[in-house]
Write a protein that holds these residues in place. Sequence first.
Motif, PDB file in Angstrom:
ATOM      1  N   THR A 393      48.987  27.925  26.283  1.00 39.41           N
ATOM      2  CA  THR A 393      50.353  27.512  26.598  1.00 39.41           C
ATOM      3  C   THR A 393      51.124  27.134  25.325  1.00 39.41           C
ATOM      4  OG1 THR A 393      49.492  25.314  27.113  1.00 39.41           O
ATOM      5  CG2 THR A 393      49.924  26.782  28.964  1.00 39.41           C
ATOM      6  N   SER A 394      50.565  26.255  24.486  1.00 39.27           N
ATOM      7  CA  SER A 394      51.316  25.776  23.318  1.00 39.27           C
ATOM      8  C   SER A 394      51.555  26.874  22.289  1.00 39.27           C
ATOM      9  CB  SER A 394      50.587  24.634  22.610  1.00 39.27           C
ATOM     10  OG  SER A 394      50.361  23.581  23.494  1.00 39.27           O
ATOM     11  N   ASN A 395      50.553  27.681  22.034  1.00 38.31           N
ATOM     12  CA  ASN A 395      50.689  28.636  20.927  1.00 38.31           C
ATOM     13  C   ASN A 395      51.138  30.022  21.349  1.00 38.31           C
ATOM     14  OD1 ASN A 395      49.784  26.520  19.464  1.00 38.31           O
ATOM     15  ND2 ASN A 395      47.865  27.450  18.824  1.00 38.31           N
ATOM     16  N   ILE A 396      51.018  30.353  22.620  1.00 39.37           N
ATOM     17  CA  ILE A 396      51.399  31.707  23.028  1.00 39.37           C
ATOM     18  C   ILE A 396      52.526  31.689  24.072  1.00 39.37           C
ATOM     19  CG2 ILE A 396      50.577  33.870  24.033  1.00 39.37           C
ATOM     20  CD1 ILE A 396      47.834  33.214  22.790  1.00 39.37           C
ATOM     21  N   MET A 397      52.295  31.040  25.218  1.00 39.54           N
ATOM     22  CA  MET A 397      53.314  31.118  26.275  1.00 39.54           C
ATOM     23  C   MET A 397      54.610  30.403  25.906  1.00 39.54           C
ATOM     24  SD  MET A 397      50.814  30.690  29.561  1.00 39.54           S
ATOM     25  CE  MET A 397      51.840  31.334  30.875  1.00 39.54           C
ATOM     26  N   LEU A 398      54.489  29.227  25.308  1.00 40.49           N
ATOM     27  CA  LEU A 398      55.700  28.473  24.957  1.00 40.49           C
ATOM     28  C   LEU A 398      56.584  29.206  23.957  1.00 40.49           C
ATOM     29  CD1 LEU A 398      54.579  25.076  25.654  1.00 40.49           C
ATOM     30  CD2 LEU A 398      56.712  25.127  24.489  1.00 40.49           C
TER      31      LEU A 398
END
Length: 463
Positions: A393-398
């Motif tokens: 989530t933090s490094n890719i989706m966000l």
Amino acid sequence: MVTSEARRRSPQGSWTSRLAFVLALSGAAVGLGNIWKFPYIAGVNGGGAFVLIYLVCVFAVGLPIMMSEILIGRRGRRNPIATMGLLGEEESGNRKWSLVGLLGVGGSFIILSYYSVVAGWAVAYIFESVSGDFAGANPDQITAIFGGLTGNWVASAFWHTLFMGMTVFVVVRGVVQGLERAVRVLMPVLLGLLLLLLGYSMVEGEFVQGLIFMFEPRFDELTPTGVLSALGHAFFTLSIGMGAVMAYGAYVPDNVSISATSVTVVGMDTGIALITGLVIFPIVFANGLDPAEGPGLIFVTLPLAFGNIPGGTIVATTFFLLLSFAAWTSAISLIEPVVAWVTESRGISRPAATIGIGVAIWALGLLSVLSFNAMADVNFMWGTYFDSADFLTSNIMLPAGGFAIAVFAGWIMSRRSTAGELRLTNPAAYRLWRFASRFVAPAAVVLIFLNAIGVLGWLGMGG
Ligand code: TRP
């Protein structure tokens, strides 16, 4: 086809005032990211120079994306998936933009599944503090308290369940009776608690040493990874890129200024992160502890300090109450986009949808609980479930969501649409926003991605 009448209001209702929106969005932004994550990543990255880069990222990249996300939300007036589909159709004849909304709704779901577990620890620590468990404890005892909580899945699951219950309890009641009422009480209390703690650290902590640590730019301590984690954290702390801001934007009355509220919220979020640092580091230094402790800074280092300072029990209780309140108003913003989507697309009532989604996120969250005990050795993509969910989530989706939102607002939406929503009286301000949205923000995000891909190379080392 949506009539213009329906476009004036979200089916979920709307904030009753500008202040309500500012409090709700600040509540979404201020959370574990500010109080738990920011101090420890600033600590491990050497302080001053990291803080400076973080500030640049927040204002040059975060602020324009926040404005874009609110304006998209308000223009669509639907849940993020429907809004992106609707505006995609209107602006470019392509409904596929709804996938950006889907990314956000899915991302919020996953973030809450691990966020709630850490938030549960914060709630547990209120009780540990009150019962005086930290008083006079030595480092081994403090480590044992934290290990006893995370290592014992029954205990950890209990607090996770309680925290999810608190979140559902608010969201079931709807935008005005639930979300707005909660932030109207919690946000002022949160600010008050923080200022009390600041006063304490000024009087009892090594305040000047804390100031120097946080604001003296020592660039030799800053690594390229540090720069990129500053950028990634700017997204996380402002809650942008995942449709949470878009969902809240759908409830904003037409006469509220998007730019003014964004500046206020970004300022609040940044101010609270910096003040938290000025609470924590002076106490850490006064007790001769290590500011670069890492994720355990809040749950191990700080309680150790609390156990050995005058009035420590009260200060510790205040601190973990603050942390829990901040996490609570953020969790609300993580479940809301999912709830809005399910009620609007399936015609399910808000209470039923919230409870169903709450249970589903709770169940996924059990994997986060188990990541610290029974499933500590089970490897998902990037380590345990907890590490993998955070990394994904933090490094890719966000960043992917933030990139898409900036590109959509900067390149796909017409000048007329964006200028009409933003209504900036100063033409230079509008040009600045558009430039940031078209060039600065997307370029910055590509950088985070390149970093993520680099890190992907060392599979198993993320988190
Ligand atoms: N910003 C919150 C924090 O700092 C976390 C959060 C809430 C969030 N809603 C979000 C992060 C949406 C990303 C997307 O703790």
